[in-house]
Design a protein around this motif. Structure first.
Motif, mmCIF file in Angstrom:
data_model
loop_
_atom_site.group_PDB
_atom_site.id
_atom_site.type_symbol
_atom_site.label_atom_id
_atom_site.label_comp_id
_atom_site.label_asym_id
_atom_site.label_seq_id
_atom_site.Cartn_x
_atom_site.Cartn_y
_atom_site.Cartn_z
ATOM 1 N N ARG A 48 9.473 14.406 0.116
ATOM 2 C CA ARG A 48 10.479 13.335 0.067
ATOM 3 C C ARG A 48 10.097 12.266 -0.939
ATOM 4 O O ARG A 48 10.953 11.520 -1.408
ATOM 5 C CB ARG A 48 10.669 12.732 1.453
ATOM 6 N N GLN A 223 11.609 5.430 1.898
ATOM 7 C CA GLN A 223 12.287 6.147 2.982
ATOM 8 C C GLN A 223 13.770 5.779 3.061
ATOM 9 O O GLN A 223 14.607 6.608 3.463
ATOM 10 C CB GLN A 223 11.613 5.857 4.325
ATOM 11 N N ASN A 224 14.100 4.553 2.706
ATOM 12 C CA ASN A 224 15.500 4.132 2.748
ATOM 13 C C ASN A 224 16.332 4.831 1.681
ATOM 14 O O ASN A 224 17.547 4.995 1.840
ATOM 15 C CB ASN A 224 15.602 2.613 2.590
ATOM 16 N N ALA A 227 17.002 8.268 3.114
ATOM 17 C CA ALA A 227 17.953 8.104 4.224
ATOM 18 C C ALA A 227 19.370 7.893 3.707
ATOM 19 O O ALA A 227 20.339 8.343 4.333
ATOM 20 C CB ALA A 227 17.533 6.930 5.107
ATOM 21 N N GLU A 232 16.413 12.553 6.584
ATOM 22 C CA GLU A 232 15.548 11.721 7.413
ATOM 23 C C GLU A 232 14.387 12.509 8.008
ATOM 24 O O GLU A 232 13.616 11.957 8.803
ATOM 25 C CB GLU A 232 16.379 11.041 8.505
#
Length: 272
Positions: A48, A223-224, A227, A232
């Motif tokens: 990710r 991470q946002n 997302a 996620e």
């Protein structure tokens, strides 16, 4: 007009079919003199960090924009091309994917106009996660080197599922000038001040050390970004599915063969 409409309608159908269909090669790969290094990898097995870095560097509004691009940006780019001025806006990821799949590196205004059709079809028919899976598999990361699977092994002797954040940011920095990226003997990327291609080194250094850390901070963390694409989970959540044909858990043969010529003293930690 009919000569144009039929190919364009067929291109739209082909673009929409990529929602399910994963071609063996992009058009950029087909016209490459090669031999090319490439192997497909499922998004389940892509770190990710890599996804967030590519989005932040190339199109950080991908998950927030319903269209393939903003028409105002497209008009500004068209005006810049026609006037010979420097472009102030850049292609979005759907536009880059459409170019890689269906066109050539030609920068003509006609190609940019026709590019609208598959770009819109891609955006309208598939999820952000699927767009990123295709984009990261067909993007160029070096001379005759395509896709994050080959790139992660070639430069860093690492499967894409296990990429470190810094290396992921370096990969994103390669995207503007992939033909000029130079691998160091033993692994790594040449980003020294006297690198053979200082423009590529500048992009890679800037992405990893300045641009992407600042963008991640602005987002409140990488991470946002993932997302915003509806992603996620993590690549580690899919570890039980390795090894598999689409996991890129071992060095691709095309990379192994290339390194045997370019860096004959190199020994991969993965058993090369």
């Amino acid at each position: 007009a009919g000569v144009v409409v039929v190919p364009l309608s067929g291109m739209a159908v082909a673009a929409a079919s990529l929602r399910w269909w994963t071609p063996a090669q992009s058009n950029f790969m087909r016209i490459d003199d090669g031999p090319i290094a490439y192997q497909y990898v499922s998004i389940d097995h892509i770190s990710r960090y890599v996804i967030a870095s590519a989005v932040a560097h190339e199109d950080d509004l991908l998950g927030l924009r319903k269209q393939a691009f903003h028409w105002g940006d497209f008009a500004d780019r068209a005006a810049a091309v026609l006037s010979g001025e420097r472009q102030q806006t850049y292609s979005t990821i759907p536009q880059q994917l459409a170019k890689n799949m269906f066109f050539t590196p030609d920068q003509s205004m006609l190609r940019k106009a026709v590019e609208v059709v598959p770009s819109v079809a891609l955006r309208a028919t598939m999820s952000d996660a699927r767009i990123m899976e295709l984009y990261l598999n067909y993007a160029q990361f070096g001379p005759d080197l395509y896709g994050v699977c080959a790139a992660s092994w070639y430069y860093f002797d690492t499967p894409p599922s296990e990429m470190y954040p810094y290396h992921a940011m370096q990969l994103a920095g390669m995207l503007p000038n992939p033909e000029d990226v130079v691998r160091l003997p033993g692994g790594g990327v040449d980003t020294s001040p006297d690198a053979p291609y200082p423009s590529a080194a500048f992009h890679i250094n800037g992405a990893a050390n300045v641009d992407l850390p600042a963008r991640f901070d602005a987002w409140g963390g990488w991470q946002n970004i993932t997302a915003s694409l509806g992603i996620e989970d993590s690549a580690a959540d899919h570890a039980d599915a390795r090894p598999s044909a689409d996991s890129c858990s071992t060095m691709p043969d095309s990379v192994r063969e290339r390194l045997a010529v370019e860096d004959p003293g190199f020994v991969s930690a993965g058993g090369m």
